[in-house]
Design an enzyme around this catalytic site. Structure first.
Site, short mmCIF file in Angstrom:
data_model
loop_
_atom_site.label_atom_id
_atom_site.label_comp_id
_atom_site.label_asym_id
_atom_site.label_seq_id
_atom_site.Cartn_x
_atom_site.Cartn_y
_atom_site.Cartn_z
N THR A 102 0.85 -1.18 0.00
CA THR A 102 0.00 0.00 0.00
C THR A 102 0.88 1.23 0.00
O THR A 102 1.91 1.29 0.69
CB THR A 102 -0.94 0.03 1.21
N PHE A 134 1.21 5.17 0.81
CA PHE A 134 0.67 6.24 1.64
C PHE A 134 1.33 7.56 1.25
O PHE A 134 2.48 7.58 0.78
CB PHE A 134 0.95 5.98 3.13
#
Length: 358
Positions: free
Chosen positions: A259, A261
């Protein structure tokens, strides 16, 4: 031939080294505190990300092993985090609660000594930074399996905050429960994203067990901590925080599950020589517009690493585009390409230039 040192001799040597390390750390902390006082007297920013990056680069160059480079970076991240806390509390807002992957990403970027403030939502993270209650915010923007987090992209349309860094976090989902036994599980709780990222595993191993969406993986762990018939898909950190046992580790369907960010702030990031720039813009829907959008970058050799479209909420069949490119906005090819694009845009905003994640 000399005899090998005994275990006690080796331990004595380690003890002596530890004492010198502690002495050196406190010496560094005193100097850091003096730096903080000097910055305050000159009304300068107490946190300078470019200085942190320079320290990382220098200490990794000095490293001759056997410790790996990432271990050296992790150690110095905590050293700098602790020393910075002596200068002034570094407040960072993130989408909470604790033990979520956003929490892990924030700790990875800012260390354990920063003042990490969990927020209830992505808009709340933006608001904390916009109002100056936090110096930085951390928000998820995309997952390699499930794609873009549209709520984050939508927030940039009206926000004046700058992207100042990106964090790439390897995501590993664990199945946790109070008993640690698969046969006890009657339902599974988690955030919709982790459930989607583990769907094949769940269908194979728990095909008839209901899946329940909740606000976060940490909320799932909290619920399961009080229910011996349930399991949570969450992180290893959540297991330790909520006294849960591992039923099965790494149940994500994709091995390379990461992921991305974004770190947001009110101030821009300085060039590092290895940067990205993100923009958002809207154009009129007309023949050849996609080619005209991309051509200014191709002609100048500016590499585009991502393009994402979102519908304009107030107008049907019109779109806002989010685009990432390699380079800093201060570099001439990037500036020229953006300005040429601006010429036929209805709207264009530079979201920030920031160091590419390692």
């Amino acid at each position: 031939m000399s005899e090998s040192p005994t275990l006690e001799q080796l331990r004595t040597e380690i003890d002596a080294l530890d004492a010198r390390i502690v002495e050196s750390l406190n010496h560094r902390a005193k100097i850091a505190a003096a730096v903080g006082r000097l910055k305050a007297s000159q009304d300068r920013d107490f946190h300078v990300p470019s200085r942190e990056r320079a320290v990382y680069e220098r200490v990794t160059r000095l490293n001759e092993g056997p410790l790996p480079e990432e271990a050296i970076r992790s150690i110095f991240r905590e050293i700098m985090s602790a020393c910075l806390a002596l200068e002034s509390p570094l407040k960072v807002a993130y989408m909470g609660p604790k033990a979520t992957f956003s929490h892990l990403a924030t700790m990875q970027q800012f260390g354990l000594s920063a003042q990490l403030e969990p927020q209830k939502s992505i808009p709340a993270v933006f608001e904390e930074v916009e109002k100056g209650k936090a110096l930085y915010g951390v928000v998820p923007v995309e997952n390699s399996t499930e794609g873009v987090i549209t709520h984050t992209l939508d927030m940039f349309v009206d926000s004046n905050l700058q992207i100042t860094a990106e964090i790439i976090l390897d995501i590993h989902h664990d199945l946790l429960s109070r008993t640690g036994r698969m046969e006890d599980i009657r339902k599974v709780y988690s955030h919709p994203q982790p459930i989607a990222q583990c769907r094949n595993w769940l269908e194979e191993h728990l095909p008839n067990v209901p899946l329940v969406d909740v606000a976060s993986t940490a909320v799932a762990a909290q619920i399961v901590s009080e229910d011996y018939t349930a399991a949570a898909i969450a992180s290893e950190l959540a297991a330790s925080m909520y006294d849960l046992k591992m039923v099965h580790s790494r149940i994500e369907d994709q091995v390379n599950n990461v992921t991305r960010f974004l770190v947001i702030s009110r101030k821009p990031s300085e060039p590092t020589g290895n940067d990205k720039t993100s923009i958002l813009f809207s154009v009129k829907d007309e023949p050849g517009i996609l080619y005209r959008m991309l051509e200014p970058f191709a002609r100048r050799g500016v590499n585009l690493s991502k393009i994402e479209s979102r519908p304009v909420k107030t107008k049907a069949w019109e779109y806002i585009f989010f685009l990432d490119m390699v380079g800093h906005v201060s570099e001439q090819p990037v500036t020229e390409a953006i300005e040429e694009l601006r010429g036929f845009c209805q709207f264009l905003k530079i979201l920030g230039s920031y160091p590419k994640a390692r």
